[in-house]
Design a protein around this motif. Structure first.
Motif, PDB file in Angstrom:
ATOM      1  N   TRP A   1      12.181 -24.598 107.356  1.00  0.00           N
ATOM      2  CA  TRP A   1      12.837 -25.366 108.420  1.00  0.00           C
ATOM      3  C   TRP A   1      12.904 -24.551 109.705  1.00  0.00           C
ATOM      4  O   TRP A   1      12.583 -25.054 110.792  1.00  0.00           O
ATOM      5  N   GLU A   2      13.283 -23.280 109.599  1.00  0.00           N
ATOM      6  CA  GLU A   2      13.392 -22.454 110.793  1.00  0.00           C
ATOM      7  C   GLU A   2      12.030 -22.279 111.471  1.00  0.00           C
ATOM      8  O   GLU A   2      11.924 -22.377 112.703  1.00  0.00           O
TER       9      GLU A   2
ATOM     10  N   GLU B   1      21.991 -32.716 110.515  1.00  0.00           N
ATOM     11  CA  GLU B   1      20.724 -32.487 111.213  1.00  0.00           C
ATOM     12  C   GLU B   1      19.890 -33.749 111.367  1.00  0.00           C
ATOM     13  O   GLU B   1      18.735 -33.670 111.795  1.00  0.00           O
TER      14      GLU B   1
ATOM     15  N   LEU C   1      15.803 -20.411  97.716  1.00  0.00           N
ATOM     16  CA  LEU C   1      16.586 -21.050  98.770  1.00  0.00           C
ATOM     17  C   LEU C   1      16.273 -20.433 100.131  1.00  0.00           C
ATOM     18  O   LEU C   1      16.149 -21.139 101.146  1.00  0.00           O
ATOM     19  N   SER C   2      16.121 -19.118 100.165  1.00  0.00           N
ATOM     20  CA  SER C   2      15.817 -18.430 101.424  1.00  0.00           C
ATOM     21  C   SER C   2      14.440 -18.811 101.954  1.00  0.00           C
ATOM     22  O   SER C   2      14.258 -19.038 103.154  1.00  0.00           O
TER      23      SER C   2
ATOM     24  N   ARG D   1      18.462 -27.272  99.437  1.00  0.00           N
ATOM     25  CA  ARG D   1      19.901 -27.212  99.738  1.00  0.00           C
ATOM     26  C   ARG D   1      20.669 -28.248  98.938  1.00  0.00           C
ATOM     27  O   ARG D   1      21.747 -27.967  98.396  1.00  0.00           O
TER      28      ARG D   1
ATOM     29  N   TRP E   1      13.489 -27.393 102.690  1.00  0.00           N
ATOM     30  CA  TRP E   1      14.835 -26.843 102.857  1.00  0.00           C
ATOM     31  C   TRP E   1      15.898 -27.858 102.475  1.00  0.00           C
ATOM     32  O   TRP E   1      16.847 -27.536 101.749  1.00  0.00           O
TER      33      TRP E   1
ATOM     34  N   ARG F   1      14.661 -22.341 103.344  1.00  0.00           N
ATOM     35  CA  ARG F   1      15.306 -22.378 104.654  1.00  0.00           C
ATOM     36  C   ARG F   1      14.359 -21.899 105.750  1.00  0.00           C
ATOM     37  O   ARG F   1      14.333 -22.446 106.861  1.00  0.00           O
ATOM     38  N   GLN F   2      13.533 -20.889 105.424  1.00  0.00           N
ATOM     39  CA  GLN F   2      12.604 -20.372 106.428  1.00  0.00           C
ATOM     40  C   GLN F   2      11.569 -21.420 106.823  1.00  0.00           C
ATOM     41  O   GLN F   2      11.067 -21.410 107.955  1.00  0.00           O
TER      42      GLN F   2
END
Length: 362
Positions: free
Chosen positions: A205-206, A288, A198-199, A178, A174, A202-203
């Motif tokens: 990291w989530e 972060e 990108l999505s 980014r 991620w 990001r997932q």
């Protein structure tokens, strides 16, 4: 700039998958060569032979020498002439060797990771190393693996260190994507990052924020629970698609530089990437950084130079920095901050200081 999305056509994951994967293997061919080292062959041979017999497939096993280097790839490629497809079973090196063999011979590749330590199984990229383990070339292949088979029961039985290393690799996905997006950078294929990439990044990291610690507990107990399944998918599928279609940046540039130092060769890919991520967060002054540091610590990933086997010396760090600015400019260009050699050296020292302070606090 063209937007371009890379992906294998089929990814399958589940417990005891290898014993029932014959129908999937039959899609890529009848005569298959499996590249695996002696330990991995002992794990996968029986289920693969049983499912091959059930589906009238012919499987041969080729022993992998342990390093994905030019001579080994050429040796294996010569042995794969006449087969329909090649299967890479094991960790990232074995899988990358199979991908390079498939590319050289012109046959489909099946990725069959037995650990969730990297995202190599889904990518159209292979790392060709020197015999000493240092990176020789990041090669872009002609096509993605035709099939990815992940037996989560086998992954759960592997030493947890490999799963944790994969989390380190996936955690960076991620932050690198980014950075690439913010910098207006390019993926390894020279295209603009996609929103899909990108999505997915990001997932990663989530998922790791929510499930990493529980997944590690399940792996330590040898239990294939939902958290572990989620993290296996994150480490392999989401991270692979995220980096290919989102872009790489400083964390992987640092990893590649670290491979030039022999004392770091005992550290796994994701362990070096994890420290590279901490350096990237420091260099970018990412909000972060403390959360990243806390998760790295909680998982037991390296947060100091010493934990990678690297001395906190100007000479050693200079070799890493020199390599990054000489060979990794494409990744530096994906950073939204301007970095000088002196600035990167300072970021590495600051990351090390943060890690040492956090370790001392327990």
């Amino acid at each position: 700039m063209i937007r371009h999305f890379e992906s294998p056509p089929l990814y399958v994951q589940g417990p005891n998958l290898l014993a029932r994967c014959g129908a999937y293997l039959g899609r890529v061919g009848v005569r298959l060569a499996v590249i695996a080292d002696a330990v991995v062959e002992g794990i996968v041979r029986d289920p693969l032979e049983r499912t091959a017999e059930e589906h009238d497939l012919d499987i041969i096993f080729l022993q992998f020498g342990g390093e994905c280097e030019r001579g080994e790839v050429e040796r294996l490629a010569a042995l794969c002439l006449g087969v329909d497809a090649v299967v890479g079973a094991g960790g990232g090196r074995a899988v990358d060797a199979a991908k390079l063999v498939g590319d050289r011979v012109g046959i489909p590749v099946v990725s069959c990771p037995t650990v969730a330590s990297t995202d190599a199984p889904v990518s159209r990229v292979a790392v060709l190393n020197h015999a000493d383990g240092s990176v020789e070339e990041i090669r872009l292949l002609s096509r993605s693996p035709a099939l990815v088979l992940v037996d989560s029961q086998i992954v759960a039985a592997a030493p947890p260190r490999y799963l944790v290393a994969g989390m380190g690799d996936a955690m960076a996905t991620w932050f690198e994507a980014r950075a690439c997006w913010r910098a207006g950078g390019k993926t390894l294929f020279g295209h603009a990052p996609t929103w899909a990439g990108l999505s997915l990044a990001r997932q990663c990291w989530e998922n790791l924020r929510r499930h990493a610690r529980e997944a590690l507990s399940q792996a330590q107990a040898g239990v294939v629970g939902e958290a572990l399944e989620t993290v296996i998918e994150t480490n392999i599928l989401l991270s692979g698609l995220g980096f290919e279609n989102g872009g790489l940046a400083l964390a992987h540039a640092i990893h590649n530089g670290l491979t030039r130092i022999p004392s770091t060769h005992e550290a796994l890919h994701g362990e070096k990437v994890a420290f590279g991520l901490l350096v990237q967060c420091v260099a970018e002054e990412a909000e972060e950084v403390e959360e990243v540091l806390s998760l790295l610590l909680g998982l037991g990933l390296p947060v100091t130079l010493g934990e990678l086997g690297l001395e906190r010396s100007e000479e050693a760090l200079f070799r890493v920095v020199e390599y990054v600015f000489e060979k990794e400019t494409n990744k530096l260009e994906n950073e939204p901050v301007q970095l000088s050699p002196e600035g990167l050296m300072e970021a590495m020292l600051r990351a090390d200081a943060l890690g040492r302070a956090a370790r001392s606090r327990g």
